[in-house]
Design a protein around this motif. Structure first.
Motif, PDB file in Angstrom:
ATOM      1  N   THR A   1       0.813  -1.222   0.000  1.00  0.00           N
ATOM      2  CA  THR A   1       0.000   0.000   0.000  1.00  0.00           C
ATOM      3  C   THR A   1       0.846   1.271   0.000  1.00  0.00           C
ATOM      4  O   THR A   1       0.576   2.210  -0.725  1.00  0.00           O
ATOM      5  CB  THR A   1      -0.917   0.002   1.250  1.00  0.00           C
TER       6      THR A   1
ATOM      7  N   SER B   1      -8.677   2.386 -10.391  1.00  0.00           N
ATOM      8  CA  SER B   1      -8.582   1.340  -9.356  1.00  0.00           C
ATOM      9  C   SER B   1      -9.977   0.912  -8.912  1.00  0.00           C
ATOM     10  O   SER B   1     -10.263  -0.277  -8.748  1.00  0.00           O
ATOM     11  CB  SER B   1      -7.801   1.858  -8.139  1.00  0.00           C
TER      12      SER B   1
ATOM     13  N   LEU C   1      -3.648  -0.677  -6.839  1.00  0.00           N
ATOM     14  CA  LEU C   1      -3.117   0.681  -6.612  1.00  0.00           C
ATOM     15  C   LEU C   1      -2.157   1.066  -7.725  1.00  0.00           C
ATOM     16  O   LEU C   1      -1.302   0.258  -8.125  1.00  0.00           O
ATOM     17  CB  LEU C   1      -2.400   0.755  -5.263  1.00  0.00           C
TER      18      LEU C   1
ATOM     19  N   GLU D   1      -9.098   5.931  -3.687  1.00  0.00           N
ATOM     20  CA  GLU D   1      -8.095   5.843  -4.749  1.00  0.00           C
ATOM     21  C   GLU D   1      -8.644   6.333  -6.091  1.00  0.00           C
ATOM     22  O   GLU D   1      -9.787   6.757  -6.198  1.00  0.00           O
ATOM     23  CB  GLU D   1      -7.598   4.391  -4.867  1.00  0.00           C
TER      24      GLU D   1
ATOM     25  N   ASN E   1      -4.468  -4.768  -3.081  1.00  0.00           N
ATOM     26  CA  ASN E   1      -3.810  -3.461  -3.289  1.00  0.00           C
ATOM     27  C   ASN E   1      -2.648  -3.568  -4.275  1.00  0.00           C
ATOM     28  O   ASN E   1      -2.383  -2.643  -5.046  1.00  0.00           O
ATOM     29  CB  ASN E   1      -3.329  -2.890  -1.950  1.00  0.00           C
TER      30      ASN E   1
END
Length: 1134
Positions: free
Chosen positions: A685, A805, A731, A801, A727
């Motif tokens: 993350t 995403s 991300l 986000e 993630n």
């Protein structure tokens, strides 16, 4: 007289019976009723006067005084003036005649009753009240009695309770202030006289190591050698009577100082005298003599002398706690500090005879507490004021504080001193930030002190240096979510971190070598690991070696936490400058975590498994946690490495993953497993390296989590690992353009991840072929819980986000979301399942409502509105306890998200949402005392109004230009009125949290939307709300919110001041029962209408005087009611 005599005998036997062990509660109630009825009779006080002078029964005396107290405080207004005169004359005579023989609690109560009369009648009808007290103090025989009267007067008159009018309270304070100078003069005289009298007669002691100490520090602290000489006089031995008088005088001073302003009345000679008495607290000689001589009387004497020191320090602290210091008083303050630091030097003076710590142990614990309070007040309130005085040696003061801190006899004392250092470090940090130019000069001045502090605090958390004390700390019992040991370590590390912020290089070079030493021991354990039949064993068995290893591992664990705490001081602007230090730390941490995972120290057999195994697990977990603390540093390194493409960074991350992967297993202890999972989440993350997904170790975790046959981790760990993997795929990678983000590939991988995680859940969906579930209900619940906890966490972590995403996330989840909606009606009566489903939907609405699209969102809302019928809501709220209420609260939270959505998409739902609130939920909860659901419902109503104002008030720009202030068209008026009425009703309920929340909502609507100015509110609701709020103040039901209520009343009244004064106030007073017409007129007049009207209309901002008048009105209304209730029936009121 016979009847009085007979009454007394009867009363004595009743009292004895009442307090007898065998008396039943029923009989006690009968006696109580009898006594209350007797007290209510007119003239009962005459009997009580006779009882007081004729009995020796404590219970009877106490009862008689209670009758007088009730008469004076509640019925005085209706007592004939002749009777009042008689009472004012008899009670003081009684006190004078018997004060020496009465038990102290009876005497104090009698004093309080006489002071109560003074509170009502002085000076008009009891003009010699205060003069009598002064005379008592001046006569040596009655000095103690006079001092008790004085202290009681200060307590009862300076800050009186509410049973007086505001005008009377102000008058009493002024009368007392007029007497302050005389009183302080008298008290100074008493203390000086006792000191001088006993100093002269004190035998001259032989010269002792402490009696001639002047030293450089002392001459620095006290400019005049005379002061030093004065303070070095031997402490006199006082007789019991003198000690008693001095303790009463100091108690009086402490109370007077709590309310009188700092002024010239507090003379230098008074301050010096108080400091003389403060020396009693640090006089270990008296206590030692007492214990040597052995007699109990001597011990008591020693304690009494210590108590004088405690009382004197209380006086000093009362003065110290005043933040507002007049210019002319600053010099006095300086003198006070100098004298107190003389005492501090005396306490911490290190002689060979005994160390500082043993001296502190000999002192009274309360004295040490007071002294620590003084030091805290000095640093927090006055240091900025005093530091600029060249004659005040701050560095020397810190030296004394250092000795005082690290010789504290108790853990609590040490904690309190660490707090003082924290305040000092905060002061220093803010001073440097505000004067960056002087940074070097300031730091140079304090550098030695700070390095010394850092070293000593680090030593204190290590068993190597401080084993005896650390072993006393409890590491099992939780208090405020932490054990005593954790609190000790946390507070110590905060001090270390604050020093690091000021002196980064010094702090690092102090801490790292110590960490390195302990790491060598830990890393050297590998040579002692031998293979045994059942696995690996640590071949360290000697008791002494095991103990040393235990201490070293505990220290390593603490130092790893310290290193982790300092991570924030290597990032941001200083990243490049401190890069090498940080890299050294991170490389060591990566090495240590890998070492622990490779030789599996967490599963090793040891000679003392109950001690060493938890130690080894803790060190491993702390090394992972410390490495996690450097994730922001790694992220910054990642963006630097991206530009240079350095292999060093890739190696750090890959090695970290090699350390984490073996720990993600059901065979690993939870503490260690969760530390590994948290580190994995931070890598995915915070750091987000591009190559993370391609590292074999990460692929291994991916395969383990998606393998249906693999054993599931504990819930918390499963959720964390799934979050990390999700993630990694969702991300965006830092420093890469959109075209290089590989979204198509990542999207496919994410879909397969979610598909694997939700396999069993999606199979629950009832289909046309198999409408009935074949899985037992309990197993179904487990599948729902396990899947939704993971999916909800994934959505929650992606909600802030980028759009891309969130799109990928929703695509992967789409089928699971549809399954959830299809399953929802089937579980509507299983509140535990509904609760989890609604949690999931709430998270979806908050994070992915745009991605879900309007049609599907509408379908969800409509399904919920259909399912939550009046019957279903009633079942959930009334019959299913807290889980049922939670379900309804989550449903309302989802609607809060819906009504806040900008644009027109969800506006069609507003009528049904408001109807649901006002016609279905509100009637069920309105009359329930329980606060459940109410807070969420009112928040939903507030959000509905706040974000949909134009649903109620249509305003066109043209109209507002034409009319200046737009008088908007009102729509949906019945719904608006119903909502406002619900808010009004909530102010009549006892729940203070709901009251505060709803008052805040109304005030916000007024600030943002001018609620109070709207015609409908102004004409039909405004004064109803003001009336309710005033009644709440009068009934004292929500006293903690006095200030907020006062401001709200002002904001409402200021919309129409004329209406408030001309119509509302007279009407409010007319409707008040329990007060007569004349009192109502006075209340109205006292509102100082003209001034408020003038200023209010001119500036519109006279908030202080308006709220002051509101509180005056409320206080005086209560006071008048109290007076009127106490009048005998049939009294004619003029």
């Amino acid at each position: 007289m016979a009847s009085e005599e007979a009454s007394l005998r009867a009363l004595e036997s009743l009292m004895t019976e009442f307090f007898h062990d065998c008396t039943t509660n029923e009989r006690k109630r009968e006696i109580e009723e009898l006594l209350n009825n007797f007290a209510q009779q007119v003239g009962a006080w005459r009997f009580c006067l006779y009882f007081l002078s004729s009995t020796r029964n404590d219970y009877v005396m106490m009862y008689s005084l209670t009758v007088f107290e009730n008469l004076i405080n509640k019925m005085w207004l209706g007592v004939p003036s002749q009777d009042k005169m008689e009472i004012r004359s008899c009670l003081p005579k009684l006190l004078l005649a018997h004060h020496k023989t009465l038990p102290y609690f009876i005497r104090n109560k009698l004093c309080k009753v006489i002071v109560d009369i003074g509170r009502q009648d002085w000076p008009m009808f009891y003009h010699d009240f205060f003069t009598n007290i002064l005379q008592l103090i001046q006569s040596p025989v009655t000095t103690p009695l006079g001092l008790i009267m004085l202290k009681t007067t200060s307590e009862e008159l300076a800050c009186p309770r509410e049973d007086l009018s505001v005008a009377r309270k102000e008058e009493l304070r002024k009368l007392l202030l007029d007497q302050v100078q005389t009183v302080l003069g008298l008290l100074t005289g008493i203390l000086e006289t006792v000191w001088d009298k006993h100093s002269v007669t004190a035998a001259t002691p032989p010269p002792s190591p402490t009696s001639g100490e002047s030293g450089d520090l002392l001459s620095n602290l006290l400019q005049s050698p005379n002061s030093a000489k004065l303070l070095n006089q031997p402490i006199p031995i006082l007789d019991v009577e003198s000690e008693y008088v001095c303790s009463l005088a100091l108690e009086c001073l402490a109370h007077l100082f709590s309310w009188i302003p700092l002024s010239a009345s507090i003379t230098p000679s008074l301050l010096t005298t108080i400091f003389h008495f403060a020396r009693f607290g640090c006089d270990t000689r008296a206590r030692k003599m007492a214990s040597v001589n052995g007699s109990s009387q001597n011990c008591v004497l020693g304690q009494e002398r210590g108590r004088l020191g405690v009382l004197a320090m209380s006086c000093i602290n009362e003065l110290m706690s005043k933040n507002c210091v007049p210019m002319e008083f600053e010099e006095y303050l300086l003198r006070m500090f100098q004298q107190t630091f003389y005492l501090l030097q005396k306490i911490t003076k290190d002689n060979n005879a005994h160390t500082v710590k043993s001296r502190l142990e000999e002192l009274d614990e309360s004295y040490i507490e007071k002294f620590t309070d003084f030091l805290r007040l000095f640093v927090s309130v006055h240091l900025r004021r005093i530091e600029s005085y060249s004659q005040f040696p701050v560095v020397e003061f810190l030296t004394l504080l250092f000795k005082y801190t690290f010789h504290q006899p108790t853990h609590e004392g040490y904690f309190s001193c660490l707090d003082i250092w924290t305040l000092f470090l905060d002061y220093l940090t803010s001073k440097i930030k505000s004067r960056l130019g002087d940074k070097e000069a300031v730091l140079n001045r304090y550098e030695d002190a700070l390095v010394l502090l850092l070293t000593e605090v680090l030593n204190r958390i290590q068993f190597r240096y401080n084993q005896a004390q650390l072993e006393e700390l409890d590491d099992e019992t939780l208090d405020d979510d932490q054990t005593e040991w954790q609190r000790y370590l946390r507070q110590s590390l905060e001090v270390v971190a604050k020093v690091m912020e000021l002196l980064p290089t010094h702090a690092f070079s102090t801490l790292f070598p110590v960490l390195q030493d302990n790491l060598e021991v830990y890393l050297g354990l590998q040579q002692f690991v031998v293979t045994s039949g059942s696995g690996h064993r640590l071949n360290i068995t000697a008791e002494n070696d095991c103990r040393r290893l235990h201490c070293s591992l505990r220290d390593l664990s603490s130092l790893l936490q310290a290193v982790g705490r300092l991570a924030e001081y290597f990032i941001g602007d200083v990243f490049a400058a401190r890069f090498n230090d940080a890299l050294t730390v991170v490389e060591r941490l990566v090495k240590v975590t890998l070492y622990g995972s490779q030789i599996k120290l967490y599963n090793i057999e040891t000679a003392v498994p109950s001690v060493l195994k938890p130690d080894l697990i803790d060190v491993h977990a702390q090394s992972l946690a410390a490495l996690q603390a450097y994730s922001h540093w790694l992220a910054q390194y990642c963006s630097e490495a991206h530009r240079q493409n350095t292999q060093q960074f890739v190696t750090l991350i890959s090695t970290t993953m090699d350390a984490i992967t073996p720990l993600i297993s059901t065979k690993v202890q939870d503490k260690l497993l969760l530390s590994a999972c948290h580190l994995l989440v931070s890598l995915a993350t915070t750091v987000r390296p591009v190559f993370l997904i391609s590292i074999p170790a990460v692929q291994k975790v991916f395969n383990r989590i998606t393998d249906a046959s693999a054993q599931r981790l504990v819930d918390k760990a499963q959720v964390l690992v799934c979050r990390a993997l999700s993630n990694t795929l969702l991300l965006p990678w830092p420093n890469l353009p959109e075209s290089e983000q590989q979204w198509p590939l990542r999207s496919i991988n994410h879909t397969s991840l979610i598909s694997a995680l939700s396999r069993d859940y999606r199979n629950l969906k009832p289909s046309a072929a198999a409408p009935q579930r074949k899985v037992p209900l309990d197993d179904t619940k487990v599948i729902i819980h396990q899947t939704l906890s993971v999916l909800e966490d994934i959505v929650e972590n992606i909600s802030g986000e980028s759009t891309k995403s969130r799109q990928i996330c929703y695509q992967s989840l789409q089928e699971s979301v549809q399954v959830s909606l299809a399953l929802f009606p089937a579980f509507i009566h299983q509140s535990d399942v509904t609760d989890e489903m609604l949690s999931f939907f709430l998270t979806l609405f908050r994070g992915l409502r745009v991605q879900m699209g309007v049609p599907f969102t509408e379908q969800i809302i409509q399904t919920f509105l259909n399912m939550f019928t009046r019957e279903q809501l009633a079942e959930s709220i009334l019959h299913e306890g807290s889980t049922g209420c939670r379900v309804v609260e989550k449903f309302l939270k989802i609607l809060q998200v819906v009504v806040q959505e900008p644009g027109q998409v969800f506006k069609p739902f507003l009528p049904s949402i408001i109807a649901l609130c006002m016609e279905q939920v509100y009637p069920i909860i309105a009359e329930r005392p329980s606060p459940d659901v109410k807070a969420e419902l009112f928040e939903l109503l507030f959000r509905t109004l706040h974000h949909n104002w134009r649903y109620f008030f249509k305003s066109t720009i043209l109209a507002s230009v034409q009319r200046g202030i737009a008088e908007e068209q009102m729509e949906n008026e019945p719904q608006f009125s119903a909502i406002m009425q619900a808010f009004g009703q909530s102010f009549l309920q006892p729940d203070i949290h709901l009251f505060k929340q709803n008052l805040f909502y109304l005030e916000t609507l007024n600030t943002k939307q001018k609620l109070y100015h709207k015609k409908i509110f102004r004409t039909t609701m405004l004064f109803q709300f003001v009336n309710v709020l005033l009644q709440v103040l009068v009934h004292k039901s929500h006293d903690l919110l006095q200030e907020e209520i006062g401001i709200a009343i002002y904001n409402m009244a200021s919309v129409d001041f004329d209406g408030f004064f001309a119509a509302f106030l007279p009407e409010f007073l007319t409707s008040c029962d329990g007060v007569d017409a004349n009192q109502k007129n006075v209340l109205g007049r006292n509102f100082k209408m003209d001034r408020v009207r003038r200023e209010g209309q001119a500036a519109g901002k006279d908030l202080p005087s308006f709220t002051q008048n509101v509180h005056r009105l409320v206080n005086d209304l209560r006071y008048y009611r109290l007076c009127n209730d106490s009048l005998p029936p049939g009294t004619v009121k003029l």
